[in-house]
Motif scaffolding. Sequence first.
Motif, PDB file in Angstrom:
ATOM      1  N   GLN A  98       0.844  -1.191   0.000  1.00 24.93           N
ATOM      2  CA  GLN A  98       0.000   0.000   0.000  1.00 24.93           C
ATOM      3  C   GLN A  98       0.887   1.252   0.000  1.00 24.93           C
ATOM      4  O   GLN A  98       1.734   1.412   0.887  1.00 24.93           O
ATOM      5  CB  GLN A  98      -0.904   0.010   1.221  1.00 24.93           C
ATOM      6  N   PRO A  99       0.694   2.156  -0.964  1.00 23.87           N
ATOM      7  CA  PRO A  99       1.530   3.363  -1.054  1.00 23.87           C
ATOM      8  C   PRO A  99       1.546   4.186   0.232  1.00 23.87           C
ATOM      9  O   PRO A  99       2.573   4.774   0.576  1.00 23.87           O
ATOM     10  CB  PRO A  99       0.884   4.146  -2.205  1.00 23.87           C
ATOM     11  N   GLU A 100       0.413   4.231   0.954  1.00 23.24           N
ATOM     12  CA  GLU A 100       0.379   5.029   2.183  1.00 23.24           C
ATOM     13  C   GLU A 100       1.238   4.427   3.286  1.00 23.24           C
ATOM     14  O   GLU A 100       1.482   5.071   4.314  1.00 23.24           O
ATOM     15  CB  GLU A 100      -1.065   5.207   2.677  1.00 23.24           C
ATOM     16  N   LEU A 101       1.700   3.185   3.068  1.00 25.49           N
ATOM     17  CA  LEU A 101       2.568   2.523   4.049  1.00 25.49           C
ATOM     18  C   LEU A 101       4.013   2.464   3.548  1.00 25.49           C
ATOM     19  O   LEU A 101       4.782   1.582   3.932  1.00 25.49           O
ATOM     20  CB  LEU A 101       2.053   1.115   4.348  1.00 25.49           C
ATOM     21  N   VAL A 102       4.369   3.420   2.712  1.00 26.59           N
ATOM     22  CA  VAL A 102       5.684   3.415   2.065  1.00 26.59           C
ATOM     23  C   VAL A 102       6.836   3.450   3.058  1.00 26.59           C
ATOM     24  O   VAL A 102       7.955   3.018   2.742  1.00 26.59           O
ATOM     25  CB  VAL A 102       5.793   4.597   1.072  1.00 26.59           C
ATOM     26  N   TYR A 103       6.584   3.919   4.283  1.00 26.42           N
ATOM     27  CA  TYR A 103       7.689   3.976   5.239  1.00 26.42           C
ATOM     28  C   TYR A 103       8.120   2.604   5.747  1.00 26.42           C
ATOM     29  O   TYR A 103       9.187   2.479   6.347  1.00 26.42           O
ATOM     30  CB  TYR A 103       7.349   4.925   6.392  1.00 26.42           C
ATOM     31  N   ALA A 104       7.325   1.580   5.468  1.00 23.63           N
ATOM     32  CA  ALA A 104       7.747   0.223   5.850  1.00 23.63           C
ATOM     33  C   ALA A 104       8.979  -0.200   5.045  1.00 23.63           C
ATOM     34  O   ALA A 104      10.019  -0.538   5.629  1.00 23.63           O
ATOM     35  CB  ALA A 104       6.597  -0.763   5.697  1.00 23.63           C
ATOM     36  N   PRO A 105       8.915  -0.198   3.704  1.00 19.79           N
ATOM     37  CA  PRO A 105      10.127  -0.557   2.954  1.00 19.79           C
ATOM     38  C   PRO A 105      11.268   0.437   3.136  1.00 19.79           C
ATOM     39  O   PRO A 105      12.444   0.035   3.093  1.00 19.79           O
ATOM     40  CB  PRO A 105       9.645  -0.597   1.496  1.00 19.79           C
ATOM     41  N   ILE A 106      10.947   1.713   3.370  1.00 21.10           N
ATOM     42  CA  ILE A 106      12.028   2.688   3.592  1.00 21.10           C
ATOM     43  C   ILE A 106      12.788   2.344   4.869  1.00 21.10           C
ATOM     44  O   ILE A 106      14.022   2.316   4.881  1.00 21.10           O
ATOM     45  CB  ILE A 106      11.471   4.124   3.655  1.00 21.10           C
ATOM     46  N   TRP A 107      12.053   2.058   5.952  1.00 19.81           N
ATOM     47  CA  TRP A 107      12.727   1.715   7.204  1.00 19.81           C
ATOM     48  C   TRP A 107      13.517   0.411   7.062  1.00 19.81           C
ATOM     49  O   TRP A 107      14.606   0.272   7.638  1.00 19.81           O
ATOM     50  CB  TRP A 107      11.722   1.585   8.339  1.00 19.81           C
ATOM     51  N   LEU A 108      12.995  -0.535   6.285  1.00 22.11           N
ATOM     52  CA  LEU A 108      13.743  -1.784   6.071  1.00 22.11           C
ATOM     53  C   LEU A 108      15.052  -1.480   5.342  1.00 22.11           C
ATOM     54  O   LEU A 108      16.105  -2.041   5.664  1.00 22.11           O
ATOM     55  CB  LEU A 108      12.894  -2.774   5.276  1.00 22.11           C
ATOM     56  N   GLY A 109      14.989  -0.592   4.360  1.00 21.40           N
ATOM     57  CA  GLY A 109      16.217  -0.193   3.668  1.00 21.40           C
ATOM     58  C   GLY A 109      17.199   0.478   4.611  1.00 21.40           C
ATOM     59  O   GLY A 109      18.411   0.239   4.545  1.00 21.40           O
ATOM     60  N   VAL A 110      16.675   1.306   5.500  1.00 17.73           N
ATOM     61  CA  VAL A 110      17.522   1.976   6.493  1.00 17.73           C
ATOM     62  C   VAL A 110      18.184   0.954   7.408  1.00 17.73           C
ATOM     63  O   VAL A 110      19.407   1.005   7.646  1.00 17.73           O
ATOM     64  CB  VAL A 110      16.683   2.970   7.323  1.00 17.73           C
ATOM     65  N   LEU A 111      17.402   0.017   7.918  1.00 14.19           N
ATOM     66  CA  LEU A 111      17.946  -0.981   8.848  1.00 14.19           C
ATOM     67  C   LEU A 111      19.028  -1.825   8.201  1.00 14.19           C
ATOM     68  O   LEU A 111      20.073  -2.093   8.808  1.00 14.19           O
ATOM     69  CB  LEU A 111      16.816  -1.871   9.366  1.00 14.19           C
ATOM     70  N   TYR A 112      18.791  -2.241   6.945  1.00 23.02           N
ATOM     71  CA  TYR A 112      19.787  -3.066   6.269  1.00 23.02           C
ATOM     72  C   TYR A 112      20.973  -2.251   5.751  1.00 23.02           C
ATOM     73  O   TYR A 112      21.949  -2.817   5.264  1.00 23.02           O
ATOM     74  CB  TYR A 112      19.141  -3.850   5.125  1.00 23.02           C
ATOM     75  N   SER A 113      20.886  -0.930   5.910  1.00 25.56           N
ATOM     76  CA  SER A 113      22.053  -0.086   5.609  1.00 25.56           C
ATOM     77  C   SER A 113      23.023  -0.094   6.788  1.00 25.56           C
ATOM     78  O   SER A 113      24.133   0.429   6.691  1.00 25.56           O
ATOM     79  CB  SER A 113      21.609   1.356   5.318  1.00 25.56           C
ATOM     80  N   GLY A 114      22.566  -0.671   7.909  1.00 24.41           N
ATOM     81  CA  GLY A 114      23.414  -0.805   9.083  1.00 24.41           C
ATOM     82  C   GLY A 114      22.962   0.044  10.235  1.00 24.41           C
ATOM     83  O   GLY A 114      23.403   1.184  10.384  1.00 24.41           O
ATOM     84  N   VAL A 115      22.053  -0.486  11.047  1.00 25.50           N
ATOM     85  CA  VAL A 115      21.562   0.197  12.236  1.00 25.50           C
ATOM     86  C   VAL A 115      21.614  -0.768  13.407  1.00 25.50           C
ATOM     87  O   VAL A 115      21.159  -1.913  13.292  1.00 25.50           O
ATOM     88  CB  VAL A 115      20.104   0.691  12.052  1.00 25.50           C
ATOM     89  N   GLY A 116      22.157  -0.314  14.529  1.00 31.04           N
ATOM     90  CA  GLY A 116      22.219  -1.172  15.705  1.00 31.04           C
ATOM     91  C   GLY A 116      22.970  -2.461  15.422  1.00 31.04           C
ATOM     92  O   GLY A 116      24.075  -2.444  14.869  1.00 31.04           O
ATOM     93  N   ASN A 117      22.349  -3.595  15.779  1.00 31.84           N
ATOM     94  CA  ASN A 117      23.011  -4.887  15.561  1.00 31.84           C
ATOM     95  C   ASN A 117      22.577  -5.552  14.260  1.00 31.84           C
ATOM     96  O   ASN A 117      22.806  -6.745  14.062  1.00 31.84           O
ATOM     97  CB  ASN A 117      22.754  -5.829  16.742  1.00 31.84           C
ATOM     98  N   VAL A 118      21.953  -4.788  13.356  1.00 36.76           N
ATOM     99  CA  VAL A 118      21.556  -5.334  12.052  1.00 36.76           C
ATOM    100  C   VAL A 118      22.753  -5.248  11.113  1.00 36.76           C
ATOM    101  O   VAL A 118      23.228  -4.146  10.811  1.00 36.76           O
ATOM    102  CB  VAL A 118      20.371  -4.550  11.455  1.00 36.76           C
TER     103      VAL A 118
END
Length: 245
Positions: free
Chosen positions: A155-175
Amino acid sequence: MTFIKSISTFISLMALFFSFSVHANFEEQEKREFEQIRTEALNHNAQAQYRLAEMYLMGTGVEKNLFNAQLWANEAIKNDYADAYALLADLYLFNTDPYFKNHYVDARKLATVAANKGSIRGKISLATALIAPLSGETDYKKAIALLEEAAATHQPELVYAPIWLGVLYSGVGNVPVDTEKANMWFAKANEMTFEGFAQAMASFMFSGQYHIIEPNKQKADELMKQACEEAKKVGNEFYCQQEFN
């Protein structure tokens, strides 16, 4: 998403894709919709109260007003409207001074209620709270699971879900850094919006202005450069402007 200080940027960027006349007509339509929703909200319609809160948050049909957004979100919460808990959580997460740590803690509680009530937006809000040290102990594994569930709706209105996943896999915390996964999720988000949007939003996340994740200027600069390159493919050099670098 859908949601937040960066929403103002999102709206501004979207405006680039409309001519003045079309946008002017669109604004008139939004104003009429705002008045209709406001009337319904005053008549104690929970969904209308939630939508009115969103309109104040995003400045849709009315001047942006975070106080009124919070007020109407609270009215919808009184009527136990699940998404309203998430909206208020987002207001706390993205618009609160870090000095008021209790707001971050409250945001996690609100997002938990929203998610437990079945709100998909609530799952994104809860995932955001779970990666924000100011809201309590972090849980990146659970955050990723929640975001993947939300992203699966496409759903386009939930676009921040894939954005946050991209952020996390860019290296956040212990990810661990996983560039392939990060780029995959950014690409999915760009498909919902436009080229470069996801990387630009991720850059803002790493800039430190939202106090959600630890600032990383190098990653922020790299992601904005990616946003520039992606957008240039379709003739848009907005992200390449000096103020974004």
